[in-house]
Design an enzyme around this catalytic site. Structure first.
Site, PDB file in Angstrom:
ATOM      1  N   HIS A  37      41.488  40.793  33.243  1.00 33.18           N
ATOM      2  CA  HIS A  37      41.313  40.422  34.651  1.00 33.18           C
ATOM      3  C   HIS A  37      42.288  41.185  35.542  1.00 33.18           C
ATOM      4  CE1 HIS A  37      41.978  37.247  37.939  1.00 33.18           C
ATOM      5  NE2 HIS A  37      40.728  37.648  38.097  1.00 33.18           N
ATOM      6  N   GLU A  65      38.439  44.258  34.459  1.00 31.94           N
ATOM      7  CA  GLU A  65      37.834  43.762  35.701  1.00 31.94           C
ATOM      8  C   GLU A  65      38.684  44.256  36.862  1.00 31.94           C
ATOM      9  OE1 GLU A  65      37.326  40.429  38.860  1.00 31.94           O
ATOM     10  OE2 GLU A  65      39.118  41.297  37.956  1.00 31.94           O
ATOM     11  N   ASP A  77      38.800  44.645  41.610  1.00 32.32           N
ATOM     12  CA  ASP A  77      38.333  44.173  42.920  1.00 32.32           C
ATOM     13  C   ASP A  77      38.297  45.368  43.862  1.00 32.32           C
ATOM     14  OD1 ASP A  77      38.586  41.101  42.477  1.00 32.32           O
ATOM     15  OD2 ASP A  77      40.531  41.899  41.853  1.00 32.32           O
ATOM     16  N   HIS A  89      42.986  43.127  45.267  1.00 38.77           N
ATOM     17  CA  HIS A  89      42.359  41.807  45.287  1.00 38.77           C
ATOM     18  C   HIS A  89      42.361  41.141  46.660  1.00 38.77           C
ATOM     19  CE1 HIS A  89      42.209  37.400  44.913  1.00 38.77           C
ATOM     20  NE2 HIS A  89      41.282  37.662  43.997  1.00 38.77           N
ATOM     21  N   GLU A 118      34.166  44.088  40.675  1.00 37.56           N
ATOM     22  CA  GLU A 118      33.865  43.068  41.682  1.00 37.56           C
ATOM     23  C   GLU A 118      33.915  43.670  43.076  1.00 37.56           C
ATOM     24  OE1 GLU A 118      36.197  39.425  41.756  1.00 37.56           O
ATOM     25  OE2 GLU A 118      35.299  38.879  43.674  1.00 37.56           O
TER      26      GLU A 118
HETATM   27  O1  G3P Z   1      36.183  38.107  37.558  1.00 37.35           O
HETATM   28  C1  G3P Z   1      36.400  36.832  37.981  1.00 37.35           C
HETATM   29  C2  G3P Z   1      37.492  36.650  38.973  1.00 37.35           C
HETATM   30  O2  G3P Z   1      38.105  37.884  39.238  1.00 37.35           O
HETATM   31  C3  G3P Z   1      37.055  36.050  40.234  1.00 37.35           C
HETATM   32  O3  G3P Z   1      38.121  35.599  41.012  1.00 37.35           O
HETATM   33  O4  G3P Z   1      39.758  35.736  42.818  1.00 37.35           O
HETATM   34  O5  G3P Z   1      40.322  36.675  40.600  1.00 37.35           O
HETATM   35  O6  G3P Z   1      38.703  37.829  42.053  1.00 37.35           O
HETATM   36  P1  G3P Z   1      39.269  36.504  41.642  1.00 37.35           P
HETATM   37 CA    CA Z   2      38.069  39.665  40.739  1.00 41.94          CA
END
Ligand code: G3P
Ligand code: CA
Length: 291
Positions: free
Chosen positions: A40, A67, A69, A82, A150
């Site tokens: 993450h 993962e 953002d 993020h 994301e």
């Molecule tokens: O991938 C799931 C997670 O990243 C969603 O929440 O706030 O960490 O982007 P957040």
């Molecule tokens: Ca995320």
């Protein structure tokens, strides 16, 4: 936990719900495979989130999926960060003290490139940068990793779906092998997930959140995954999601977040989730894959 134990636990937890489903829809039970581990924001317990260092750390731990953002700068460049502002994860308040509230969308890519995105995490990461999406994709490729991308806060960035796909195309990530093996694009925004699917139907997509089961038939037309917070799910919910066929003809999958301890990892593995998104991918891998 061994795969067989996971399967046994899953069967016990699913109870009646499992009996209502074809066996092929409950993959943890049928295959005994542990969930995929997804780092993450990179291995963000050990290196500053969403930096190249974080995906390198995941690679060193042997973690294939990361993962991130994606958001957009004032001059239209895509960057990996993020929050919608730069304060928490960079030294922006020192470098640009007069630019409150320090929103990502109010800074150019050149300005963001000057920021230190590592010192907040630890002195050994001083000088880490906020990567552009292109820089990030090159490092993921270099590391032979796979990406759960994301699109963050899309309401702030009109057209970011098409722009993200353009960067992915430029970086060679929309060919058959990347599409089938190495890329999923997710968002909390239903509109964004639908738009990505419509613009490039070959891209696998994920919808973040815990939608009502009644809404899943509509969402399954344009998504492949439903990715909920671990605190919102049960074995029954996971089984209910698995019962629907996603946009690419396979059962809707579930990757849950953010699970950072072994006990919770084993619990959600027992629910039958397909993926676990975690800041501590080594801990989760050891918990669900066993010795
Ligand atoms: O991938 C799931 C997670 O990243 C969603 O929440 O706030 O960490 O982007 P957040
Ligand atoms: Ca995320």
């Amino acid at each position: 936990m061994h795969a067989r134990a996971v399967a046994a636990t899953t069967t016990a937890l699913l109870g009646t719900a499992a009996l209502l489903l074809p066996a092929s829809d409950v993959r943890a039970v049928e295959t005994g495979e542990p969930p995929t581990v997804i780092a993450h924001r990179g291995a963000s317990a050990y290196a500053p989130e969403n930096t190249l260092a974080a995906i390198d750390k995941a690679a060193r731990l042997g973690i294939r999926w990361v993962e991130n953002d994606v958001q957009r700068t004032r001059d239209g460049r895509l960057v990996v960060i993020h929050d919608d502002n730069l304060r928490r994860t960079t030294d922006v308040e020192e470098v640009f003290p007069d630019r409150a509230p320090w929103k990502v969308k109010d800074f150019t890519a050149a300005e963001i490139a000057r920021l230190d995105a590592g010192s907040w995490f630890g002195p050994s990461y001083a000088g880490a940068r906020v990567p552009t999406l292109a820089q990030y994709m090159r490092r993921v490729e270099h590391n032979h990793q796979k990406l759960l991308l994301e699109i963050k806060n899309p309401e702030l960035y009109p057209g970011i779906e098409q722009q993200t796909l353009k960067v992915l195309a430029n970086e060679g990530w929309l060919d058959r092998s990347h599409l089938s093996q190495r890329l999923v694009v997710q968002s909390f925004s239903v509109d964004t997930v639908r738009t990505v699917h419509e613009l490039k139907p070959g891209v696998r997509t994920g919808l973040l959140g815990t939608p009502n089961v009644a809404d899943l038939p509509a969402y399954a037309r344009f998504t492949d995954q439903i990715n909920p917070s671990h605190s919102t799910i049960s074995a029954g919910y996971v089984a209910a999601v698995h019962a629907f066929t996603g946009a690419h003809g396979r059962p809707l999958a579930v990757s849950t977040w953010t699970v950072n301890d072994a006990r919770t990892a084993r619990k959600v593995a027992g629910y039958g989730v397909d993926g676990i998104i975690t800041n501590t991918p080594d801990v989760v891998r050891d918990a669900v894959q066993g010795p």
